[in-house]
Design a protein around this motif. Structure first.
Motif, PDB file in Angstrom:
ATOM      1  N   ARG A  51       0.902  -1.138  -0.109  1.00  0.00           N
ATOM      2  CA  ARG A  51      -0.230  -0.103   0.025  1.00  0.00           C
ATOM      3  C   ARG A  51       1.030   1.020  -0.004  1.00  0.00           C
ATOM      4  O   ARG A  51       0.836   2.652  -0.750  1.00  0.00           O
ATOM      5  N   TRP A 113      -6.867   4.334  -6.243  1.00  0.00           N
ATOM      6  CA  TRP A 113      -6.707   3.407  -5.209  1.00  0.00           C
ATOM      7  C   TRP A 113      -7.946   2.104  -5.066  1.00  0.00           C
ATOM      8  O   TRP A 113      -6.938   1.274  -4.939  1.00  0.00           O
ATOM      9  N   GLU A 117      -6.622  -1.306  -6.216  1.00  0.00           N
ATOM     10  CA  GLU A 117      -6.721  -2.343  -4.705  1.00  0.00           C
ATOM     11  C   GLU A 117      -7.974  -3.609  -4.576  1.00  0.00           C
ATOM     12  O   GLU A 117      -7.608  -4.598  -4.337  1.00  0.00           O
TER      13      GLU A 117
END
Length: 153
Positions: A51, A113, A117
């Motif tokens: 991350r 993101w 993700e």
């Protein structure tokens, strides 16, 4: 081995010639990610924090490619689509660019993101392209609203 390195160097230079901004942005992102991975390993992290690497990639993208993409779109729209003279387009870009870029900086990191993700690898390009199409609609609506406001004045 030296032939492979020489060929890679030549290929890189061709890409740098043909696509300087993209090549530099990708290079910067890769180097930032590599340096962060090395720093994590040196500091004793046993498992890389992906991350954190993702955050670096998103930041590099938003600070390099995003400003140019929005600027070029606004210039293209004013010059080609609206057929305005350069002076008017320059003034319009000066007036609207900051708000467009600030909106992009709020919007695109979230999209990136979500894409990195939650999207399966094979759907990432499709997802990004779909959202980019929505972004283009937003920019067109913003430009059309700007035209309507200038006609009222």
């Amino acid at each position: 081995m030296s032939e492979v390195v020489a060929m890679a160097g030549q290929a890189y230079m061709r890409q740098l010639q043909a696509h300087p901004l993209r090549t530099k942005a990708i290079t910067s992102g890769v180097l930032a990610g590599c340096s962060d991975a090395v720093a994590q390993k040196i500091s004793g992290v046993t498992r890389l924090r992906l991350r954190r690497l993702l955050l670096i990639a998103v930041l590099v993208e938003q600070l390099t490619a995003s400003p140019w993409n929005n600027m070029m779109f606004m210039m293209y729209y004013g010059l080609v689509v609206e057929g305005r003279p350069f002076g008017q387009v320059k003034s319009k870009v000066k007036m609207n660019y900051a708000s467009v870029q600030l909106t992009a900086w709020k919007f695109w990191p979230i999209v990136s993101w979500i894409n990195y993700e939650y999207m399966p690898l094979q759907l990432r390009v499709l997802f990004h392209s779909f959202v980019a199409s929505c972004w283009a609609v937003f920019l067109n609506l913003k430009a059309a609203r700007s035209i309507a406001n200038s006609k009222k004045a």
